[in-house]
Motif scaffolding. Structure first.
Motif, PDB file in Angstrom:
ATOM      1  N   PHE B 118       0.845  -1.206   0.000  1.00 56.34           N
ATOM      2  CA  PHE B 118       0.000   0.000   0.000  1.00 56.34           C
ATOM      3  C   PHE B 118       0.875   1.250   0.000  1.00 56.34           C
ATOM      4  O   PHE B 118       0.578   2.226  -0.685  1.00 56.34           O
ATOM      5  CB  PHE B 118      -0.923   0.018   1.229  1.00 56.34           C
ATOM      6  CG  PHE B 118      -2.016  -1.019   1.182  1.00 56.34           C
ATOM      7  CD1 PHE B 118      -2.437  -1.553  -0.032  1.00 56.34           C
ATOM      8  CD2 PHE B 118      -2.628  -1.459   2.341  1.00 56.34           C
ATOM      9  CE1 PHE B 118      -3.442  -2.516  -0.088  1.00 56.34           C
ATOM     10  CE2 PHE B 118      -3.643  -2.418   2.300  1.00 56.34           C
ATOM     11  CZ  PHE B 118      -4.039  -2.946   1.082  1.00 56.34           C
ATOM     12  N   SER B 119       1.983   1.206   0.785  1.00 60.89           N
ATOM     13  CA  SER B 119       2.809   2.408   0.881  1.00 60.89           C
ATOM     14  C   SER B 119       3.486   2.705  -0.454  1.00 60.89           C
ATOM     15  O   SER B 119       3.884   3.832  -0.714  1.00 60.89           O
ATOM     16  CB  SER B 119       3.851   2.251   1.990  1.00 60.89           C
ATOM     17  OG  SER B 119       4.749   1.231   1.625  1.00 60.89           O
ATOM     18  N   HIS B 120       3.639   1.684  -1.296  1.00 56.15           N
ATOM     19  CA  HIS B 120       4.175   1.945  -2.632  1.00 56.15           C
ATOM     20  C   HIS B 120       3.071   2.252  -3.635  1.00 56.15           C
ATOM     21  O   HIS B 120       3.310   2.289  -4.840  1.00 56.15           O
ATOM     22  CB  HIS B 120       4.981   0.735  -3.137  1.00 56.15           C
ATOM     23  CG  HIS B 120       6.283   0.574  -2.430  1.00 56.15           C
ATOM     24  ND1 HIS B 120       6.437  -0.215  -1.311  1.00 56.15           N
ATOM     25  CD2 HIS B 120       7.513   1.114  -2.670  1.00 56.15           C
ATOM     26  CE1 HIS B 120       7.689  -0.162  -0.892  1.00 56.15           C
ATOM     27  NE2 HIS B 120       8.359   0.644  -1.688  1.00 56.15           N
ATOM     28  N   GLY B 121       1.847   2.418  -3.107  1.00 61.42           N
ATOM     29  CA  GLY B 121       0.726   2.752  -3.997  1.00 61.42           C
ATOM     30  C   GLY B 121       0.235   1.586  -4.824  1.00 61.42           C
ATOM     31  O   GLY B 121      -0.366   1.773  -5.876  1.00 61.42           O
ATOM     32  N   GLU B 126      -4.143  -2.316  -9.361  1.00 65.36           N
ATOM     33  CA  GLU B 126      -2.878  -2.191 -10.073  1.00 65.36           C
ATOM     34  C   GLU B 126      -2.860  -3.039 -11.352  1.00 65.36           C
ATOM     35  O   GLU B 126      -2.546  -2.541 -12.430  1.00 65.36           O
ATOM     36  CB  GLU B 126      -1.743  -2.632  -9.131  1.00 65.36           C
ATOM     37  CG  GLU B 126      -0.359  -2.612  -9.742  1.00 65.36           C
ATOM     38  CD  GLU B 126       0.211  -1.212  -9.864  1.00 65.36           C
ATOM     39  OE1 GLU B 126      -0.388  -0.310  -9.266  1.00 65.36           O
ATOM     40  OE2 GLU B 126       1.227  -1.028 -10.551  1.00 65.36           O
TER      41      GLU B 126
END
Lengths: 587, 198
Positions: B118-121, B126
Motif C-alpha cells: 500500500f505504501s508503494h501505492g 494495479e
C-alpha cells in the motif's frame, strides 16, 4: 425432555425459534410474500410489454416521476423490475419455499427426527435469508434504484451499473450463506437422524429430492460467492476481473487496469445457476411424488429407478452449465461437449416423469385440489422440459437464444411446474402444520383459473420467441418489422398474467381463513398416508414424535394385497390382514 | 436440545457425530469457493498476454516464514486435541495458545506485506495479478481471523467451562474447529506457491 414442559417466551417460541417447524413456517410465509411481490413486479412490466409507452392506469402515478413520469414506465425502471423479478422469484421465493419451508418442516418429520441436526444454525439460516430479503427490497430506494443488469448480473454491464448492484451482491452473499447453512443441516439430518429401520431405499422420494438438492446447494453456490466477491472487488476496489482492456462505454474508453474476462463471470455464474435450475425442480418432483402416491392409493411405479435418476441428475447438473453460453464463441468443440451432456441430462428427468405417469395407471385416483395441482405439474413440466431440447442443441439455439422462447421454456418449468408443485405441497401438509384442512371449493377456484391463465401467459411466448423477439426489449418488440404479426400475443399474455393475479386471491384468503375456520382434522393422518410425518400430532409438539418412531417397510405401501386397509404406514409393525377366504368358509 | 441424537457420540453406520459430518460438508463448500477463485486465477492467467512472476513482486522470504508459521499452528492444533484426549488441560491451554500465537504472527506478517504494498501505492486495481492476489489472500486472511476468534473462545474460560460438564462434547468441538483450521492451512499451502513462486 424437561425443556418441552418449560413455556418459552413469545419471542423465543415464534420469532427467534429454533424449532424446525416454526422455522419452516417462517420460511414459508416470508417466501410466499416474496413470490407475490416478485409477481407484482412482472404484472407492472406486462403493462409496458402489452401497451408500450402508454400510461399505466389507476396506479401509474404512484411510482413517482423518477420511475414512471406521467404513469409511463421509464426503460431504467423496467430494467430494475426485470432484474429484481428474476432475483426475487428464484432466490427469495421458490428456493426458500421449496428447500427452506418444505425441507425444514417435512424432512425431519419424514425421517423420524426430533428436530434438525443443528437447530441454532437453522435459525441463523432463516435470519440470514430475511436480511438478504430486506437488503434486496431496500435497494429499490437507493439513488439509481435497484440492480438493473438482469438476475444473471452479467459483466461488464453489472460492474458499471449504479449502487443498487452492490446491494444486490451483498444481499446475495447473505442468501448464499443462508442456503449453505440450511442445506448442510438437511444433509446431516437425513444421514444422522434417520429413525431405526429407515434405510435409504425406504426413504420417501421427497427426502431423496431434498438430499440431492442440498448437495447441489452446498457445492454449486460457493463459486457464485467467489464470483460475487470478484464483482464486488471490481465495483468497489477498482479491479478488472471481468473488465477487458480498452472497454468503451458511451463513446468513452474506461480508465481501468483491464485484462479481465467477461466470460469468467458467465462461467462462474452458470456453474451455480444451472444446478440452481435443478434446485428449483427437484423438490417439486419430490412433493409431486408424495401427493401422487397418496392419491392414487398404490405404490409409486419404479421407485428405485426414480432414486437412481435423481442422483444421476444431481451429478450431471454440474456438467451442463455452458449450454447457456453457446453464443459466446466458446468454440464448436466445447459447444459439442455441453450439447451432449445436455441431451444426456434430459434422460433421468424423463425417467422420473414417466414413472409418475405410469404410476397413475390403475390407481383409484382421488381428484382433490392437491392432486389436481400435482397432476397438472406433469404435463406442464413436460412441456417445459421438451421445449428445452431445441435450446440445448447449439445450432437451434442460435435462432432461439435470448428470445421469448427461452422465457416460455423455463417458465413452464418453474411456474406451472414448480409453483404448482409447491401449491400441491401446501394443500397437502397444511393439516399437519395447523391441524385444519384448507377449503376444497376455494382450492378448486384457485386451481382451474391458475391452470388456464398459466398456459395463456406462456404458450404465446413460444410463438413470439420463434418470430425472433428478444426477451430484453423494453417495448416488447414493437420496433421489430418482422414481428408485427405476433405482437398482439403480448396483450394475451399480459391479460392472462393479471388474471393469474386474481386467481391467487382465493388461495390467499383460504390460506389465512383456514388457520382459524378450516375443518379440523378428524385424525392425525387425515389423508390416510403411509409416511412417518403422519405419525405425529397435528400440529406436532416440541420434539415431534410422541413415541420413538421405528420404520418397518418401504415408503409407499398402499393397497397391499389382502390387507384390511388400503394403506400400510411405515411406522406400524404389523399389516392387519383380512381373514383368508379358506378360514372364512371354515367358520 | 439434549434429545437430538448423535450430538456427542458417533452414529454407528456413518461413524460420525453430527458436527463432524457438518464440518466436512462445510469444508466441501469451501473447496468449491476457493476452487472458483483458483479457476478464476487460471482463466485470467491463461488469457493474459504477459503474467508477472510472483517472486519479482512479492516478498518470498516473508511468505516462506508465514507458511512455516501456519504449518506449526496446525501441529499445535492437533496437539491441543491430543491433550484433551489425555485429559491434560494445562497442555491444552498451552498448545491452543501456541496456535493462537501463530495466527497472530501470521496476521502481523500479512499486515506488513500488505502495508509495504500500500505504501508503494500498489492496490488491487494495479493489475490482474494484484487483483487476484489481494482477493485470494484477503479471503484467506478473513478465514484465519474467523478461525482465530473461535479458537480464542475455546481458549478463554467462557468456552473451556464446557470441559467440566461435557468433556467429550468439548473434545469434539476442538476436533471440529481443528478440521477447519487445517483446511485454512491447506488453502495457504496452495496459495503460497501459486502466488509467490510461479
Amino acid at each position: 425432555m424437561s425443556e418441552s414442559h418449560h413455556e418459552l417466551p413469545f419471542w423465543r417460541k415464534y420469532i427467534f425459534s429454533v424449532d424446525h417447524k416454526v422455522i419452516g413456517i417462517q420460511y414459508g410465509i416470508t417466501a410466499l410474500f416474496f413470490l407475490l411481490f416478485g409477481f407484482g413486479l412482472i404484472m407492472l412490466m406486462r403493462w409496458q410489454l402489452a401497451y408500450p409507452e402508454q400510461p399505466l392506469p389507476l396506479i401509474g402515478h404512484l411510482f413517482g416521476d423518477s420511475r414512471m413520469p406521467g404513469g409511463v414506465m421509464l426503460p431504467e425502471f423496467y430494467n430494475e423490475l426485470g432484474a429484481m423479478h428474476g432475483t426475487i422469484m428464484v432466490f427469495l421465493g421458490i428456493v426458500p419455499l421449496a428447500v427452506g419451508a418444505f425441507g425444514n418442516f417435512v424432512v425431519p418429520l419424514q425421517v423420524g427426527a426430533p428436530d434438525m441436526a443443528f437447530p441454532r444454525l437453522n435459525m441463523t439460516s432463516y435470519w440470514l435469508y430475511f436480511a438478504g430479503g430486506i437488503i434486496m427490497l431496500g435497494s429499490f430506494f437507493l439513488p439509481g434504484g435497484a440492480a438493473s443488469s438482469g438476475w444473471t448480473a452479467y459483466a461488464p454491464l453489472a460492474v458499471i451499473a449504479s449502487v443498487g448492484q452492490t446491494f444486490w451482491i451483498i444481499g446475495m452473499v447473505c442468501l448464499i450463506q443462508s442456503s449453505l447453512l440450511g442445506s448442510i443441516n438437511i444433509i446431516v439430518t437425513i444421514f444422522q437422524l434417520r429413525a431405526k429401520g429407515l434405510t435409504f431405499m425406504r426413504l420417501p422420494f421427497f427426502v431423496w429430492a431434498q438430499l440431492v438438492t442440498s448437495f447441489l446447494l452446498v457445492l454449486a453456490f460457493p463459486p457464485l460467492l467467489a464470483a460475487g466477491v470478484m464483482q464486488l472487488m471490481d465495483r468497489v476496489a477498482g479491479t478488472s476481473f471481468f473488465m477487458p482492456s480498452g472497454l468503451v462505454v458511451s463513446g468513452q474508453q474506461l480508465d481501468i487496469s483491464g485484462g479481465g474476462s467477461v466470460l469468467l463471470w458467465q462461467h462462474l455464474f452458470w456453474f451455480l445457476a444451472h444446478p440452481e435450475v435443478y434446485v428449483l425442480i427437484l423438490p417439486a418432483m419430490g412433493i409431486v411424488s408424495e401427493v401422487i402416491a397418496n392419491n392414487i392409493r398404490k405404490p409409486l411405479w419404479g421407485y428405485k429407478s426414480m432414486v437412481y435418476s435423481i442422483v444421476f441428475l444431481g451429478f450431471m447438473s454440474f456438467v451442463v452449465w455452458a449450454h447457456h453460453m453457446f453464443l459466446t464463441g466458446m468454440g464448436t468443440v466445447i459447444n459439442a461437449f455441453f450439447q451432449a451432456t445436455t441431451m444426456i441430462i434430459s434422460i433421468p428427468s424423463i425417467i422420473i416423469l414417466t414413472a409418475l405417469f405410469i404410476s397413475l395407471w390403475g390407481g383409484s385416483i382421488r381428484f382433490n385440489t392437491r392432486m389436481l395441482f400435482a397432476l397438472a405439474f406433469l404435463p406442464m413440466f413436460g412441456i417445459g422440459g421438451l421445449t428445452g431440447l431445441p435450446l440445448g442443441l447449439s445450432t437451434a439455439d442460435i435462432h432461439l437464444h435470448d428470445t421469448y422462447y427461452v422465457i416460455g421454456h423455463f417458465h413452464y418449468v418453474v411456474a406451472p411446474g414448480t409453483i404448482f408443485a409447491l401449491f400441491a405441497g401446501i394443500y397437502h401438509w397444511y393439516p399437519k402444520a395447523t391441524g385444519r384442512k384448507m377449503n376444497e371449493l376455494l382450492g378448486q377456484l384457485h386451481f382451474w383459473p391458475s391452470l388456464v391463465c398459466m398456459n395463456f401467459i406462456f404458450m404465446p411466448m413460444f410463438i413470439v420467441g420463434l418470430a425472433g423477439v428478444s426477451r430484453r426489449l423494453y417495448d416488447g418488440g414493437a420496433g421489430y418489422e418482422h414481428a408485427q404479426d405476433v405482437l398482439h400475443l403480448n396483450i394475451t399474455s399480459s391479460w392472462a398474467a393479471w388474471g393469474l393475479g386474481l386467481a391467487q386471491l382465493p388461495f390467499i384468503f383460504n390460506f389465512f381463513w383456514s388457520m382459524f375456520k378450516g375443518k379440523k382434522v378428524e385424525s392425525d393422518n387425515p389423508w390416510e398416508a403411509t409416511t412417518l410425518e403422519w405419525n405425529t400430532p397435528s400440529p406436532p409438539g416440541h420434539g415431534n414424535f410422541v413415541t420413538e418412531p421405528v420404520v418397518y417397510r418401504a415408503a409407499y405401501e398402499y393397497s397391499v394385497p389382502g390387507a384390511k386397509r388400503d394403506f400400510s404406514p411405515q411406522y406400524e409393525p404389523e399389516v392387519e390382514m383380512e381373514e383368508a377366504p379358506a378360514q372364512k368358509e371354515a367358520a | 436440545m439434549e434429545m437430538i441424537p448423535y450430538t456427542v457420540e458417533a452414529r454407528p453406520d456413518t461413524g460420525l457425530y453430527n458436527a463432524k459430518f457438518g464440518i466436512w460438508l462445510f469444508l466441501a463448500s469451501e473447496v468449491m469457493l476457493f476452487g472458483g477463485l483458483f479457476s478464476g486465477y487460471v482463466l485470467l492467467r491463461t488469457g493474459s498476454p504477459a503474467w508477472p512472476h510472483g517472486s519479482d513482486l512479492l516478498n518470498v522470504p516473508l511468505g516462506t516464514v508465514n507458511t512455516l508459521v501456519l504449518i506449526s499452528s496446525s501441529v499445535s492444533m492437533v496437539l491441543a486435541w491430543v491433550a484433551l484426549k489425555e485429559k491434560n488441560i494445562p497442555k491444552f491451554k498451552l498448545t491452543l495458545g501456541l496456535t493462537l500465537l501463530c495466527s497472530l504472527i501470521f496476521m502481523i506478517i500479512k499486515a506488513i506485506e500488505y502495508g509495504t504494498k500500500f505504501s508503494h501505492g500498489i492496490f488491487p486495481k494495479e493489475s490482474a495479478y494484484f487483483a487476484i492476489y489481494y482477493t485470494l489472500t484477503g479471503l484467506h486472511a478473513l478465514h484465519i481471523v474467523g478461525g482465530a476468534i473461535v479458537l480464542m473462545y475455546f481458549w478463554l474460560p467462557v468456552g473451556t467451562k464446557m470441559w467440566k460438564t461435557q468433556p467429550q462434547r468439548f473434545t469434539n468441538r476442538i476436533e471440529v474447529v481443528g478440521l477447519y483450521w487445517h483446511f485454512v492451512d491447506l488453502v495457504w499451502i496452495f496459495l503460497f506457491p501459486v502466488l509467490y513462486l510461479l
